[in-house]
Design an enzyme around this catalytic site. Structure first.
Site, PDB file in Angstrom:
ATOM      1  N   ARG A 111      15.414  -9.457   9.036  1.00 34.21           N
ATOM      2  CA  ARG A 111      15.122  -8.082   8.623  1.00 34.21           C
ATOM      3  C   ARG A 111      15.665  -7.772   7.234  1.00 34.21           C
ATOM      4  NH1 ARG A 111      17.884  -4.810  11.301  1.00 34.21           N
ATOM      5  NH2 ARG A 111      18.271  -5.946  13.219  1.00 34.21           N
ATOM      6  N   TYR A 166      -5.723  10.433   5.509  1.00 35.64           N
ATOM      7  CA  TYR A 166      -5.933   9.452   6.573  1.00 35.64           C
ATOM      8  C   TYR A 166      -5.270   9.958   7.845  1.00 35.64           C
ATOM      9  CZ  TYR A 166      -5.563   4.984   9.034  1.00 35.64           C
ATOM     10  OH  TYR A 166      -5.640   3.988   9.968  1.00 35.64           O
ATOM     11  N   LYS A 195      -6.268  -3.544   3.961  1.00 34.46           N
ATOM     12  CA  LYS A 195      -7.632  -3.264   3.536  1.00 34.46           C
ATOM     13  C   LYS A 195      -8.022  -4.172   2.364  1.00 34.46           C
ATOM     14  CE  LYS A 195      -7.080  -0.169   6.718  1.00 34.46           C
ATOM     15  NZ  LYS A 195      -6.686   1.188   6.424  1.00 34.46           N
ATOM     16  N   ASP A 204      -1.572   7.822  -1.871  1.00 34.31           N
ATOM     17  CA  ASP A 204      -2.142   6.750  -1.060  1.00 34.31           C
ATOM     18  C   ASP A 204      -3.377   6.260  -1.812  1.00 34.31           C
ATOM     19  OD1 ASP A 204      -3.509   5.157   0.759  1.00 34.31           O
ATOM     20  OD2 ASP A 204      -3.042   6.420   2.482  1.00 34.31           O
TER      21      ASP A 204
HETATM   22  C1  LIG Z   1      -5.715   2.043   6.942  1.00 34.39           C
HETATM   23  C2  LIG Z   1      -5.124   3.080   6.098  1.00 34.39           C
HETATM   24  C3  LIG Z   1      -3.775   3.432   6.232  1.00 34.39           C
HETATM   25  C4  LIG Z   1      -2.876   2.824   7.271  1.00 34.39           C
HETATM   26  O1  LIG Z   1      -2.679   1.461   7.058  1.00 34.39           O
HETATM   27  P1  LIG Z   1      -2.439   0.397   8.234  1.00 34.39           P
HETATM   28  O2  LIG Z   1      -2.215  -0.850   7.505  1.00 34.39           O
HETATM   29  O3  LIG Z   1      -3.661   0.427   9.105  1.00 34.39           O
HETATM   30  O4  LIG Z   1      -1.242   0.877   8.997  1.00 34.39           O
HETATM   31  C5  LIG Z   1      -3.266   4.409   5.374  1.00 34.39           C
HETATM   32  N1  LIG Z   1      -4.048   5.008   4.462  1.00 34.39           N
HETATM   33  C6  LIG Z   1      -5.344   4.698   4.310  1.00 34.39           C
HETATM   34  C7  LIG Z   1      -6.143   5.391   3.258  1.00 34.39           C
HETATM   35  C8  LIG Z   1      -5.922   3.725   5.113  1.00 34.39           C
HETATM   36  O5  LIG Z   1      -7.229   3.417   4.974  1.00 34.39           O
END
Ligand SMILES: *Cc1c(COP(=O)(O)O)cnc(C)c1O
Length: 383
Positions: free
Chosen positions: A56, A107, A203, A178
């Site tokens: 960790r 999100y 993503k 984000d």
């Molecule tokens: C998928 C997503 C998240 C969360 O990410 P994870 O890796 O699924 O936990 C946060 N913000 C946006 C815009 C996303 O598309």
């Protein structure tokens, strides 16, 4: 928990473009016999006595990924088990009893984090539409954090990040962006004055729908150190294989994104005049309400996410989705394969979007194959 990156990774040339940095950053220093890539270090513990003693505390594979993501966004990166694990850690920067200004188009997983904190009496949420800068800044008055998502789920809303980040700073609030949809190749919020940028590397960065990883990149070293300690104490560390794969994905991000973005722009243009489609949401389309702002904050392109409303009933929209042969009806985004879904099936999105709104993550398949699939399924479902 020091950052052992220094001296262990390839030095980058200041003049290199982001595309080049994405390929080179985080590689081992170039000495005879050195491997091309950081190793996957599968271990839960380390021999005493060093700064990193337990799984960790750190892992060389995370550091390689963090070196690359930090170089791209121009800050200190801290990686997590997922985007939401990173978001949870960032959210905890809001002091107890504090206030967060949150965009209405956030999100829904991130919205859940803040809703739960509000329900627990931990903080207060003020909502504002991300594309209404005056409303966001009004919400930011007296707030501790301003959370923007840009380009945002699921209507591809674009925020004026420089104006909002500057306004947040004047008001003493931390600004968070984000930037999962835009990726560091289309938008670098730290360069526009934001304090922290979040990526769900699950993503576009990972790019192959085979992992979950999140990253927070901080302008301020104190924020990065706070997040590292938070990660250590709460345990949402990235998997070592996942970190390797995310960095491997990053190497090809530029070519994947160029391809999928060009296809997304073409599909958006064609869908906009399709009789089976009542509205397209893509900031790159001239005439889109986000277009003018997108030209300023996303000058290199608007990415490969788009949404559209099917001109029909919910049943026809479901029929359209079930008739697709190439595109996969699935959630998530940013992979090489095209995915599509009807967003209103999620309670979190149902209040925000029309019942027939489909969100499309354009992959790298041949654009004519994608068009044939979309056009054929739309015509059949609406016949
Ligand atoms: C998928 C997503 C998240 C969360 O990410 P994870 O890796 O699924 O936990 C946060 N913000 C946006 C815009 C996303 O598309």
């Amino acid at each position: 928990m020091t950052h052992p990156a220094d001296g262990t990774h390839l030095e980058l040339d200041e003049a290199w473009s982001a595309e080049t940095v994405a390929v080179q950053a985080g590689r081992p220093v170039r000495v005879g016999g050195a491997p091309m890539n950081a190793a996957i270090t599968m271990t839960s513990t380390y021999v005493h006595d060093a700064a990193i003693e337990y799984g960790r505390d750190g892992n060389p594979g995370w550091v390689a990924l963090e070196t690359a993501l930090g170089a791209l966004d121009g800050g200190r990166a801290v990686t997590f088990a997922s985007g939401l694990a990173a978001a949870t850690a960032i959210a905890s920067l809001v002091p107890a009893g504090g206030t967060v200004a949150l965009s209405t188009s956030t999100y829904f997983g991130v919205r859940n984090i803040f809703d739960r904190m509000e329900k627990d009496g931990r903080l207060r949420i003020r909502l504002a539409p991300a594309d209404d800068t005056a409303a966001v800044l009004a919400a930011a008055d007296g707030a501790d954090m301003v959370w923007m998502e840009s380009i945002a789920n699921p209507l591809m809303v674009v925020a004026d990040i420089p104006a909002i980040a500057a306004g947040a700073r004047e008001r003493g609030a931390i600004s968070v962006v984000d930037a999962t949809f835009a990726t560091p190749l289309r938008q670098r919020p730290l360069e526009m004055g934001a304090d922290i940028v979040l990526h769900s590397a699950t993503k576009f960065i990972g790019g192959h729908s085979d992992l979950l990883v999140g990253a927070a990149i901080c302008a301020d070293d104190a924020h990065a150190e706070y997040l590292r300690v938070y990660r250590h104490d709460h345990g949402a560390v990235p998997g070592n294989l996942e970190a390797f794969l995310a960095l491997r994905g990053l190497r090809t991000l530029a070519v994947r994104l160029d391809r999928s973005e060009a296809s997304a722009a073409e599909l958006a243009r064609r869908l906009a005049t399709h009789p089976g489609v009542s509205r397209v949401y893509y900031p790159g389309l001239p005439g889109d309400p986000q277009h003018e702002r997108a030209l300023r904050v996303l000058p290199d392109g608007c990415g490969s996410m788009l949404s559209f409303e099917v001109a029909g009933t919910v049943a026809q929209t479901e029929a359209f989705l079930s008739r697709l042969r190439l595109l996969t009806h699935a959630t998530s985004l940013g992979g090489v394969e095209s995915l599509i879904e009807r967003r209103a099936r999620y309670a979190g999105d149902a209040a925000l979007v029309g019942a027939t709104l489909c969100r499309l993550s354009v992959g790298i398949e041949g654009v004519e194959d994608l068009w044939a699939d979309l056009n054929g399924a739309l015509r059949a479902a609406l016949a």
